[in-house]
Design an enzyme around this catalytic site. Sequence first.
Site, short mmCIF file in Angstrom:
data_model
loop_
_atom_site.label_atom_id
_atom_site.label_comp_id
_atom_site.label_asym_id
_atom_site.label_seq_id
_atom_site.Cartn_x
_atom_site.Cartn_y
_atom_site.Cartn_z
N ASN A 1 5.61 3.13 -7.89
CA ASN A 1 5.97 1.88 -7.20
C ASN A 1 5.49 0.71 -8.04
O ASN A 1 4.30 0.44 -8.11
CB ASN A 1 5.33 1.86 -5.81
CG ASN A 1 5.64 0.58 -5.06
OD1 ASN A 1 6.55 -0.17 -5.42
ND2 ASN A 1 4.90 0.32 -3.99
N HIS B 1 5.86 0.08 3.71
CA HIS B 1 4.67 -0.02 2.86
C HIS B 1 3.67 -0.98 3.49
O HIS B 1 4.04 -1.98 4.10
CB HIS B 1 5.06 -0.50 1.45
CG HIS B 1 3.96 -0.34 0.45
ND1 HIS B 1 2.91 -1.22 0.36
CD2 HIS B 1 3.74 0.62 -0.49
CE1 HIS B 1 2.10 -0.83 -0.61
NE2 HIS B 1 2.57 0.29 -1.14
N GLU C 1 -0.79 6.44 3.04
CA GLU C 1 -1.44 5.52 2.12
C GLU C 1 -2.53 4.77 2.87
O GLU C 1 -2.27 3.75 3.52
CB GLU C 1 -0.43 4.55 1.50
CG GLU C 1 0.60 3.98 2.47
CD GLU C 1 1.20 2.67 1.98
OE1 GLU C 1 1.13 2.41 0.77
OE2 GLU C 1 1.69 1.91 2.83
N GLY D 1 -4.92 -0.16 -4.44
CA GLY D 1 -5.27 -1.18 -5.43
C GLY D 1 -6.74 -1.54 -5.47
O GLY D 1 -7.11 -2.53 -6.10
N SER E 1 -4.60 4.46 -5.06
CA SER E 1 -5.37 4.55 -6.31
C SER E 1 -5.29 5.93 -6.95
O SER E 1 -6.28 6.46 -7.46
CB SER E 1 -6.84 4.15 -6.05
OG SER E 1 -6.93 2.80 -5.64
N GLY F 1 0.90 3.44 -7.60
CA GLY F 1 1.07 2.03 -7.89
C GLY F 1 0.69 1.68 -9.31
O GLY F 1 1.44 1.90 -10.26
N GLY F 2 -0.51 1.13 -9.49
CA GLY F 2 -0.95 0.62 -10.78
C GLY F 2 -0.85 1.60 -11.93
O GLY F 2 -0.49 1.23 -13.05
#
EC number: 5.3.1.1
Length: 253
Positions: free
Chosen positions: A9, A96, A169, A175, A215, A236-237
């Site tokens: 994402n 989300h 999540e 994050g 994460s 994500g990241g």
Amino acid sequence: MRKTFLAGNWKMHYTSTEASIVAKKIATEVKTLKDDFVIMITPPFTALSKVSECIKGSNILLGAQNMSYMESGARTSEISPSMLLEFGVEYVILGHSECRLYLGETDEIINKKILTGLKHPFKYLILCVGETLNERDSEKTLDVVLNQVKKGLDGVSESDIKRIILAYEPIWAIGTGKTATKEEAEEVHKAIRLEIMKLYSKSVSDNVIIQYGGSVNSSNVKELMNEPDIDGALIGGASLKAESFLSIINNVL
């Protein structure tokens, strides 16, 4: 045997040019995949067209980060299912936590999006659920998450549930660098699977895909995926750089 789904994402990162460079690197490296393994990337809306071209004919599926529950009309800033399909989008993330928090999306709105999405030929819709740190500290995790599951799937038939992927999540882990332990994640995933059995059947619950998001990185993905009820990850990241996303993929393959 359930498939393993890894979804990147990209949120509000990358111009279309930047996104296409990363997408091309990923698609080039992922040349062969097992039949039970699926990889997806979700660039910003503005990058869908270029990224779609970059991954055409590859093993990578194209996803979108959100979608309106309306087919068309006076909805400034929103995007419709048919607009996404035109770009070759095959799955959509819905509910989300950032959309719930910053865009004011309620369980009822998210349910409308799910029902609308099922009327269109998307391969998958990802329903995100998760609790805040306060809710976890108050021991309300399962109540909150299972309520989101029930409301999100309201009106979804047993024949349509096979096109739904659930993504747990925990909001406090998104994050932040904090990750639920494999035991914490498995506890919630198992509870979600049992809830699906109550809502539908054991056959449905045995086959429904439940991802973990929060994460996820190359260091923790393997132990998370080894848990019996965790079928993939919403990343994500760590999906923003081709190298780190490919490292995650290779650690799971």
